[in-house]
Design a protein around this motif. Structure first.
Motif, PDB file in Angstrom:
ATOM      1  N   GLU A  93       0.762  -1.130  -0.153  1.00  0.00           N
ATOM      2  CA  GLU A  93      -0.129   0.257   0.264  1.00  0.00           C
ATOM      3  C   GLU A  93       0.717   1.258   0.044  1.00  0.00           C
ATOM      4  O   GLU A  93       1.950   1.331   0.918  1.00  0.00           O
ATOM      5  CB  GLU A  93      -0.773   0.124   1.350  1.00  0.00           C
ATOM      6  CG  GLU A  93      -1.856   1.210   1.282  1.00  0.00           C
ATOM      7  CD  GLU A  93      -2.536   1.424   2.522  1.00  0.00           C
ATOM      8  OE1 GLU A  93      -3.410   2.518   2.956  1.00  0.00           O
ATOM      9  OE2 GLU A  93      -2.706   0.395   3.396  1.00  0.00           O
ATOM     10  N   ASN A  95      -0.182   5.496  -0.539  1.00  0.00           N
ATOM     11  CA  ASN A  95      -0.856   6.669  -0.534  1.00  0.00           C
ATOM     12  C   ASN A  95      -0.309   8.008  -0.781  1.00  0.00           C
ATOM     13  O   ASN A  95       0.037   8.566   0.035  1.00  0.00           O
ATOM     14  CB  ASN A  95      -1.985   6.792   0.473  1.00  0.00           C
ATOM     15  CG  ASN A  95      -2.564   5.462   0.917  1.00  0.00           C
ATOM     16  OD1 ASN A  95      -3.225   4.540  -0.121  1.00  0.00           O
ATOM     17  ND2 ASN A  95      -2.545   4.875   1.958  1.00  0.00           N
ATOM     18  N   THR A 230      -7.843   0.961   3.755  1.00  0.00           N
ATOM     19  CA  THR A 230      -6.601   0.913   3.813  1.00  0.00           C
ATOM     20  C   THR A 230      -6.113   0.952   5.162  1.00  0.00           C
ATOM     21  O   THR A 230      -5.021   0.528   5.382  1.00  0.00           O
ATOM     22  CB  THR A 230      -5.995   2.081   2.937  1.00  0.00           C
ATOM     23  OG1 THR A 230      -6.326   3.438   3.394  1.00  0.00           O
ATOM     24  CG2 THR A 230      -6.555   2.105   1.590  1.00  0.00           C
ATOM     25  N   GLU A 231      -6.725   1.138   6.121  1.00  0.00           N
ATOM     26  CA  GLU A 231      -6.455   1.012   7.533  1.00  0.00           C
ATOM     27  C   GLU A 231      -7.497   1.106   8.448  1.00  0.00           C
ATOM     28  O   GLU A 231      -8.770   1.189   7.984  1.00  0.00           O
ATOM     29  CB  GLU A 231      -5.604   2.383   7.985  1.00  0.00           C
ATOM     30  CG  GLU A 231      -6.543   3.720   7.673  1.00  0.00           C
ATOM     31  CD  GLU A 231      -5.535   4.886   7.986  1.00  0.00           C
ATOM     32  OE1 GLU A 231      -4.303   4.697   8.434  1.00  0.00           O
ATOM     33  OE2 GLU A 231      -6.029   6.085   7.941  1.00  0.00           O
ATOM     34  N   PHE A 232      -7.353   0.919   9.599  1.00  0.00           N
ATOM     35  CA  PHE A 232      -8.538   0.734  10.580  1.00  0.00           C
ATOM     36  C   PHE A 232      -9.245   1.965  10.703  1.00  0.00           C
ATOM     37  O   PHE A 232      -8.800   3.053  10.774  1.00  0.00           O
ATOM     38  CB  PHE A 232      -8.329   0.246  12.145  1.00  0.00           C
ATOM     39  CG  PHE A 232      -9.204   0.497  13.051  1.00  0.00           C
ATOM     40  CD1 PHE A 232     -10.098  -0.734  13.149  1.00  0.00           C
ATOM     41  CD2 PHE A 232      -9.552   1.395  13.842  1.00  0.00           C
ATOM     42  CE1 PHE A 232     -11.119  -0.770  13.930  1.00  0.00           C
ATOM     43  CE2 PHE A 232     -10.361   1.477  14.926  1.00  0.00           C
ATOM     44  CZ  PHE A 232     -11.199   0.404  14.955  1.00  0.00           C
ATOM     45  N   GLY A 249     -11.261  -2.223   8.502  1.00  0.00           N
ATOM     46  CA  GLY A 249      -9.875  -2.426   8.746  1.00  0.00           C
ATOM     47  C   GLY A 249      -9.068  -3.550   7.831  1.00  0.00           C
ATOM     48  O   GLY A 249      -9.931  -3.983   6.723  1.00  0.00           O
ATOM     49  N   THR A 250      -7.969  -3.919   7.946  1.00  0.00           N
ATOM     50  CA  THR A 250      -7.272  -4.746   6.729  1.00  0.00           C
ATOM     51  C   THR A 250      -6.564  -5.924   7.738  1.00  0.00           C
ATOM     52  O   THR A 250      -6.766  -5.756   8.953  1.00  0.00           O
ATOM     53  CB  THR A 250      -6.160  -3.887   6.100  1.00  0.00           C
ATOM     54  OG1 THR A 250      -5.270  -3.563   6.990  1.00  0.00           O
ATOM     55  CG2 THR A 250      -6.893  -2.852   5.278  1.00  0.00           C
ATOM     56  N   LYS A 254      -2.669  -6.626   4.786  1.00  0.00           N
ATOM     57  CA  LYS A 254      -3.421  -5.991   3.801  1.00  0.00           C
ATOM     58  C   LYS A 254      -3.973  -6.434   2.500  1.00  0.00           C
ATOM     59  O   LYS A 254      -4.632  -5.936   1.731  1.00  0.00           O
ATOM     60  CB  LYS A 254      -2.880  -4.532   3.560  1.00  0.00           C
ATOM     61  CG  LYS A 254      -2.822  -3.493   4.936  1.00  0.00           C
ATOM     62  CD  LYS A 254      -2.348  -2.131   4.390  1.00  0.00           C
ATOM     63  CE  LYS A 254      -1.990  -1.240   5.595  1.00  0.00           C
ATOM     64  NZ  LYS A 254      -1.567   0.217   5.310  1.00  0.00           N
ATOM     65  N   THR A 257      -9.249  -6.922   3.159  1.00  0.00           N
ATOM     66  CA  THR A 257     -10.072  -5.932   3.571  1.00  0.00           C
ATOM     67  C   THR A 257     -11.400  -6.200   4.147  1.00  0.00           C
ATOM     68  O   THR A 257     -12.195  -7.126   3.657  1.00  0.00           O
ATOM     69  CB  THR A 257      -9.956  -4.739   2.683  1.00  0.00           C
ATOM     70  OG1 THR A 257     -10.832  -4.943   1.840  1.00  0.00           O
ATOM     71  CG2 THR A 257      -8.777  -4.411   2.149  1.00  0.00           C
TER      72      THR A 257
END
Length: 831
Positions: A93, A95, A230-232, A249-250, A254, A257
């Protein structure tokens, strides 16, 4: 077995390509907003992709070797990820945040037109969806502010588009078609929308002239995509109307998801504010989840699931409705016995497999199951009297009835039960052709099998008694009671009784080709496709019937290379069929007619987009877009219907022809800097010719609509934000008795007007961070606010209640009103 072997083959093939790796993420600007159409390329190779309209991208790259990846967009400074080496075990990941390139801003809107704009698709920002107030908040609430979309019932999530009815709209979530309950009669029974706004990543809407890939309906398509976290994260939206909560979350580096949304809603605040005093328990609960797992860089599995349990218990006690004019005031008082108990349980699950054969070819396999069990049981006796209320303002008994001119009673009975199971298997594919142009040509195709199994028990009757005398059915000649005795057996005024066990199988296929290029300096887009739909209706006591329709469609759009004007012109046409669903096969007595044909509509849509900058008094240049569409629809084999609140009852005989034409205009932009607002204007005329008797207005003939959606904030307190959602529309034809001949009742309900206001004070968001050590430190967003629904307390009517006086042979149309002004408090918190 074949599907299982295919699944095993895809998994095995995915390991052959294990030498590849995946990098994915969301591209943001320096204001933390997502960026679409960013070019992502591996330096020194032909490997590349672009971010979608939510900023998400996914790129397959060589594993176990150093590469450099570039991110470029016309309106932003380029970004580079240098000398990265991925092992391919799990998606990586990244971003990136792109900085604004001020010198290039002026060319963004000219050279970066999205393909969806060429196709006439309206994209709605999900953050606006969640912010705008409404009795039924969510995607449908926002759609009702668009031109061409109408709904005169704020308690319902259903909507009509350009003269169509509620059954003529396609709804997809992640490419999977979803359905609504069958037996709902009124908006207050309906509950939650199938779309959970907290999970939404993108919203695309087309009001007509849509592509072949979108299915077989006459009016519109709503295409929803849920996001991949992409995250909690977690959030809650609580008010007096209920609670919405979600968590995301993941897992597994990751590769997996998941997002889960749970909603609870109680409509008592609105139901109890109406004229009828009642004991109500309108409780609606649902849970939705969207899970994805990246099996390999090329193979992905996803699951969409939904469980909804809706309960509506209604025990009316008394009501008083004042109507008429100042000179001829009337009042209807009803005392009730009995109750209504409705239950709707829906279970839905869909599994989707997506396989990237290579950079240009993607294959998708989808299977889904939809099961609904619905119960509608009621016995309600209403004893009514009609009289003249006291209109003396100074009187102590103002509004009380001091003279009764008619009395009677009505018994409504229903025992309706429905069980429906819908199973589908589907394959879709996308092939791009690398022709060296900025946008590749694209071929889409699909094949879908549906099996619908419906078991339906219908038992309804209405008995009307006026001054002690039974009112005979409308199909029977009136008698001369009370002056002459009537000795024939008593009949219910209206009744319907049926037991249906129906199976419908469908086979659908489509293929379409899209191309985008240039003719000289002018940008050109075209799309051509065709659909086929074969269906068979069978069941107990039903003669098996099979029918087939073919539906060609096409689109053409051009963006002229004009130096001073940014415009886009488009034209869409096609033949649109709507093969009958179970509701359309069942007539007003509940009898199924398997020979009902597919309704046919020929669309012609001519549209224009004009993008420009408006210079504010302070010198700021703010972007605006004026979108205009003129349309004409020629309909044949029309299955006419009656509309009672939100319940549609078809005649099931294809006995009419119809047409619809109109103009939709929307001006959208930054009326207030940094916010998106719009004004919509729609004109529509739609009429039908039933059995050659001449053209009359259709139930959805809403001539004029004006909608205003506005976002604002206090200049000196920018965290105090206001949202206004206001709609005016001319009255619909309706309010006539359901049994009546439409040629005898061609009057309209009063105009509809409603304005909802939401005020929210933001304590924490991406622009306002809490101090270190504050109790708000862990929140990404936190706000509190208030909402006022129907600010001006305007009395809107959804239909008429018809009561009779046998002595005077008079009928009174008593308006059934929607919700008055209601206050609500709201809290939003996100981690």
């Amino acid at each position: 077995m074949k599907n299982f072997l295919l699944f095993i083959a895809l998994v095995a093939t995915s390991f052959i390509y294990a030498q590849n790796a995946v990098i994915q993420g969301v591209i943001l600007d320096d204001k933390n907003q997502t960026i679409a159409d960013v070019n992502i390329n591996v330096l020194g190779t032909t490997i590349g992709t672009a971010s979608d309209n939510t900023g998400f991208y996914r790129l397959v790259v060589p594993a176990n070797q150093k590469i450099t990846i570039t991110f470029t967009s016309i309106s932003f400074k380029p970004s580079t990820l240098k000398d990265i080496e991925l092992d391919g075990k799990a998606p990586f990941e990244f971003n990136p945040v792109l900085k604004t390139d001020i010198e290039q801003i002026g060319t963004v809107t000219i050279n970066n037109t999205r393909t969806k704009e060429f196709a006439g698709i309206t994209n709605v920002d999900p953050t606006v969806v969640r912010a705008i107030p409404g009795v039924q908040p969510g995607v449908e609430n926002l759609l009702k502010s668009l031109p061409g979309v109408s709904s005169n019932n704020e308690l319902s999530t259903q909507y009509a588009v350009r003269g169509g009815n509620y059954d003529e709209n396609l709804v997809y979530i992640n490419e999977i078609e979803v359905y609504r309950p069958f037996l709902v009669r009124s908006g207050q029974q309906e509950g939650l929308s199938i779309v959970n706004a907290d999970l939404v990543r993108s919203v695309d809407f087309s009001a007509g002239g849509f592509q072949s890939k979108y299915g077989d309906k006459l009016s519109s398509v709503l295409d929803i995509n849920y996001r991949r976290p992409t995250e909690f994260g977690a959030g809650i939206d609580a008010s007096f109307l209920g609670v919405n909560a979600y968590a995301e979350g993941t897992a597994f580096a990751k590769a997996a998801t998941g997002i889960l949304g749970v909603r609870y809603r109680n409509n008592s605040l609105f139901v109890n504010s109406r004229e009828t005093e009642a004991i109500t328990k309108p409780v609606f609960i649902d849970a939705q989840t969207y899970l994805t797992y990246q099996v390999s860089p090329k193979f992905e599995l996803s699951f969409l699931g939904n469980i909804a349990i809706n309960s509506y218990e209604f025990e009316p006690l008394t009501s008083q409705t004042n109507f008429g004019t100042v000179d001829d005031a009337q009042s209807l008082i009803i005392n009730y016995d009995g109750k209504e108990d409705d239950q709707y349980e829906t279970y839905f699950g869909a599994l989707k497999a997506s396989y990237d054969v290579n950079k240009l070819l993607n294959l998708r396999f989808i299977t889904s199951v939809y099961h609904t069990q619905e119960q509608e049981h009621y016995d309600i006796l209403g004893r009514y009297r009609i009289g003249r209320p006291n209109t003396n303002i100074g009187s102590d008994d103002l509004g009380e009835v001091d003279f009764t001119r008619a009395i009677g009673s009505e018994l409504d009975h229903g025992r309706n039960d429905l069980d429906a199971l819908i199973v589908s298997l589907e394959h879709k594919g996308t092939l791009e052709f690398d022709n060296g142009k900025k946008e590749n040509d694209q071929l889409d195709w699909g094949l879908k099998f549906n099996r619908e199994d419906i078991r339906d028990r219908l038992r309804e009757y209405t008995v009307i008694d006026s001054a002690g005398f039974n009112i005979r059915p409308p199909s029977v000649a009136a008698n001369d009671e009370p002056y002459f005795a009537y000795t024939a057996p008593l009949d219910s005024f209206e009744s319907a009784s049926a037991d249906n066990d129906v199976q419908i199988t469908r086979l659908q296929a489509f293929a379409q080709y899209s191309s985008r290029g240039y003719v000289g300096d002018h940008e050109l887009y075209w799309n051509a496709g065709v659909r086929s739909h074969t269906w068979n209706v069978s069941g107990a006591g039903i003669q098996s019937t099979t029918q087939t329709v073919i539906s060609p469609r096409g689109q053409l759009a051009m963006k002229p290379a004009w130096d001073d004007t940014n415009m886009l012109f488009r034209f869409s046409t096609g033949i649109y069929y709507q093969p009958p669903f179970y509701r359309e096969l069942r007539d007003q007595q509940g009898v199924v007619n398997p020979d009902v044909k597919a309704q046919k509509s020929v669309h012609f849509v001519l549209g224009n987009d004009w993008s420009f900058n408006w210079t504010a008094p302070n010198g700021d240049k703010r972007p605006f877009k004026l979108t205009s569409e003129a349309y004409y629809k020629d309909l044949s084999d029309v299955n006419t219907y009656t509309l009672e609140n939100v319940r549609i009852r078809y005649r099931a005989n294809n006995d009419a022809e119809a047409y619809a034409y109109g103009l939709d205009v929307r001006l959208a932009g930054e009326f207030v800097k940094g916010t998106e607002s719009w004004i919509s204007l729609g004109y529509l005329k739609t009429e039908e010719n039933l059995d050659g008797r001449g053209y009359i207005a259709r139930p959805t003939d809403q001539r004029l609509k004006v909608a205003f959606l506005f976002q604002d904030y206090v200049p000196n307190i920018p965290n105090l934000k206001a949202y206004i959602n206001m709609v005016y529309s001319s009255g619909l034809p309706g309010g006539s008795p359901s049994y009546a001949d439409p040629y005898d009742f061609q009057f309209r309900l009063k105009d509809y007007f409603r304005a909802d206001l939401g005020v929210q004070f933001v304590l924490v968001d991406d622009k306002k961070k809490p101090k270190a050590g504050s109790w708000l430190e862990d929140f990404d967003e936190f706000s509190i606010g208030a909402q006022i629904f129907n600010i001006f307390d305007y009395e809107n009517n959804i239909s008429n209640l018809w009561v009779r006086d046998v002595a005077s042979s008079a009928q009174y149309a008593v308006p059934v009103r929607l919700t008055p002004r209601v206050f609500n408090l709201r809290l939003i918190a996100k981690l």
